[in-house]
Scaffold this motif. Structure first.
Motif, PDB file in Angstrom:
ATOM      1  N   THR A 185      -1.839 -12.553  -2.554  1.00  0.00           N
ATOM      2  CA  THR A 185      -1.716 -12.462  -0.996  1.00  0.00           C
ATOM      3  C   THR A 185      -1.208 -11.236  -0.715  1.00  0.00           C
ATOM      4  O   THR A 185      -1.326 -10.721   0.365  1.00  0.00           O
ATOM      5  N   SER A 186      -0.186 -10.531  -1.539  1.00  0.00           N
ATOM      6  CA  SER A 186       0.597  -9.300  -1.110  1.00  0.00           C
ATOM      7  C   SER A 186       0.934  -8.580  -2.367  1.00  0.00           C
ATOM      8  O   SER A 186       0.951  -9.001  -3.513  1.00  0.00           O
ATOM      9  N   LEU A 187       1.314  -7.221  -2.120  1.00  0.00           N
ATOM     10  CA  LEU A 187       1.358  -6.310  -3.217  1.00  0.00           C
ATOM     11  C   LEU A 187       2.334  -5.249  -2.515  1.00  0.00           C
ATOM     12  O   LEU A 187       2.007  -4.425  -1.673  1.00  0.00           O
ATOM     13  N   GLN A 188       3.554  -5.089  -3.029  1.00  0.00           N
ATOM     14  CA  GLN A 188       4.418  -4.160  -2.689  1.00  0.00           C
ATOM     15  C   GLN A 188       5.168  -3.481  -3.646  1.00  0.00           C
ATOM     16  O   GLN A 188       5.406  -4.121  -4.703  1.00  0.00           O
ATOM     17  N   MET A 189       5.610  -2.096  -3.504  1.00  0.00           N
ATOM     18  CA  MET A 189       6.332  -1.239  -4.386  1.00  0.00           C
ATOM     19  C   MET A 189       7.656  -1.444  -3.976  1.00  0.00           C
ATOM     20  O   MET A 189       8.134  -0.727  -3.003  1.00  0.00           O
ATOM     21  N   THR A 190       8.831  -1.721  -4.775  1.00  0.00           N
ATOM     22  CA  THR A 190       9.988  -1.686  -4.445  1.00  0.00           C
ATOM     23  C   THR A 190      10.608  -1.129  -5.418  1.00  0.00           C
ATOM     24  O   THR A 190      10.322  -0.446  -6.379  1.00  0.00           O
TER      25      THR A 190
END
Length: 420
Positions: free
Chosen positions: A139-144
């Motif tokens: 459902t989601s993809l984030q770069m941290t």
């Protein structure tokens, strides 16, 4: 990313995802595959596939099961209208079923035991860990700062997340990863569908069995065509009495208010499918009506296959082409059908996925740059995408569409030759 990542999340647990998963695991990376299908072992519908040198090379290097993966078709036969022996060529294809290759790759990736691979291979000394998680919808993809965080939902509705150094989108035509990174993509319905099915060789007449034995056969008819070849069942048995004649029948069906495309994609339970009505769910009256209309035009060996197929399935033939393969500074990649889904006339989807995988191996070994891999992958995808459209138009759609697409292909080829 010029070095091999320590942890990777692969979205999509079909052939493309497993090829990359096995490669990375064999080279020491810890890999998690997230597959949306809730079944622990995905259904193949006994679909046939062809592959070439990239898949052969991959299996030679990384498959430790020791079982036979395919059977060469030593001849490609062309039948034209009622002329069943119009042309024979020496084109050799390596033929197998989706289910056999899937089970071989699962056995190597996460030790799945199956009728095809009853004793999965032991891990190699330098293997990383491989986890295959079914029923996980991304459902989601984030770069941290910690890495790439992938959010997903399980069958129970519980929200979860995992972190990795690299994310690979291998989730096919309707790629979630491609949508999450807002990749530029062209998607289109071809204007035709493919009916598919299998019949056991032992269940057809001796004459029909001999006609299809050890060869790929293309039946070229007016406004429609058929492809047939012999494959093993999902048990990976190549014994003559257990093998299946796999057939694919392409038929025009425009997406217009007057056509019955929506009705065709409505299964026996009343559910409307986006792309494929699976085996066992095609409405009997739809299949029978199609046969009643078309069988008088079909040569006897092909007609016998259709009549004796108990559970066909039907797919709306779409294609897609993405003009980029890398995102978020090279930490998100699109491979296989997520990068480019071809109209299946060339039967190169599996070969494309293996080529992507082996090419990325050269990147991670420092032999080439990621940007070079991306350009090669996109250029190759564009050529095949255009070529498959040309072939589909020539066999199914008519001269106007065929000439238009041929011109587009020639223009692209000329521009690529001069570096534009």
């Amino acid at each position: 990313m010029a070095t091999l990542p320590k942890s990777v999340i692969i979205v999509g647990g079909s052939i493309a995802g497993l090829l990359h998963g096995v490669y990375l695991k064999r080279n020491g990376t810890n890999v998690t595959i997230l597959e949306q299908d809730p079944n622990a072992t995905r259904s193949s519908h006994n679909a046939g596939i062809c592959f070439g040198p990239s898949v052969q090379e991959f299996l030679r290097l990384y498959d430790d099961t020791g079982i036979q993966s395919c059977q060469p078709g030593i001849v490609t036969r062309l039948a034209y209208r009622q002329n069943l022996y119009w042309r024979d060529t020496t084109i050799v294809r390596h033929l197998t079923s989706w289910g056999v290759l899937y089970r071989i790759l699962r056995a190597n990736f996460d030790g799945l035991s199956s009728e095809a691979v009853t004793t999965p291979p032991v891990a190699r000394a330098r293997d990383g860990k491989g986890k295959y998680l079914s029923g996980k919808k991304v459902t989601s993809l984030q770069m941290t700062h910690d890495g790439l965080v992938v959010g997903y939902v399980g069958e129970d509705g519980k929200e979860e997340s995992s972190v990795a150094d690299l994310v690979i989108g291998a989730d096919g035509l309707h790629s979630t990863v491609r949508n999450l990174v807002q990749a530029p993509v062209v998607k289109e319905y071809s204007g035709y569908v493919s009916w598919r099915g299998t019949v056991c060789v032992a269940d057809v007449s001796p004459e029909t069995a001999r006609y299809f034995q050890d060869r790929t056969v293309l039946g070229l008819l007016k406004g429609t065509y058929i492809v047939c070849y012999i494959i093993p069942p999902d048990s990976a048995s190549f014994a003559s009495g257990t093998r299946l004649i796999n057939w694919v029948w392409y038929c025009n069906l425009p997406e217009t208010p007057e056509s019955n495309l929506k009705e065709l994609l409505t299964d026996s339970n009343g559910h409307i499918h986006t792309n494929t009505v699976p085996s066992g769910l095609v409405r009997v009256e739809i299949w029978r009506a199609h046969l009643a209309q078309m069988l008088p035009l079909i040569p006897a060996p092909f007609a016998e296959l259709f009549v004796k197929t108990e559970s066909p399935f039907v797919t709306k033939v779409n294609d897609a082409l993405c003009s980029r393969a890398t995102f978020l500074d090279g930490r998100v990649l699109l491979v296989g059908d997520a990068l480019a889904t071809f109209r299946p006339h060339f039967a190169v989807a599996t070969e494309q996925a293996a080529s992507h995988c082996l090419g990325l191996g050269r990147v991670w070994r420092g032999e080439t740059a990621l940007q070079v891999w991306e350009k090669e992958a996109v250029d190759h995808a564009t050529r095949v995408w255009l070529g498959s459209r040309v072939m589909g138009a020539g066999l199914l759609r008519g001269w106007v569409e065929f000439l238009l697409l041929t011109w587009k292909y020639v223009v692209f080829f000329a521009r690529s030759k001069i570096g534009v």
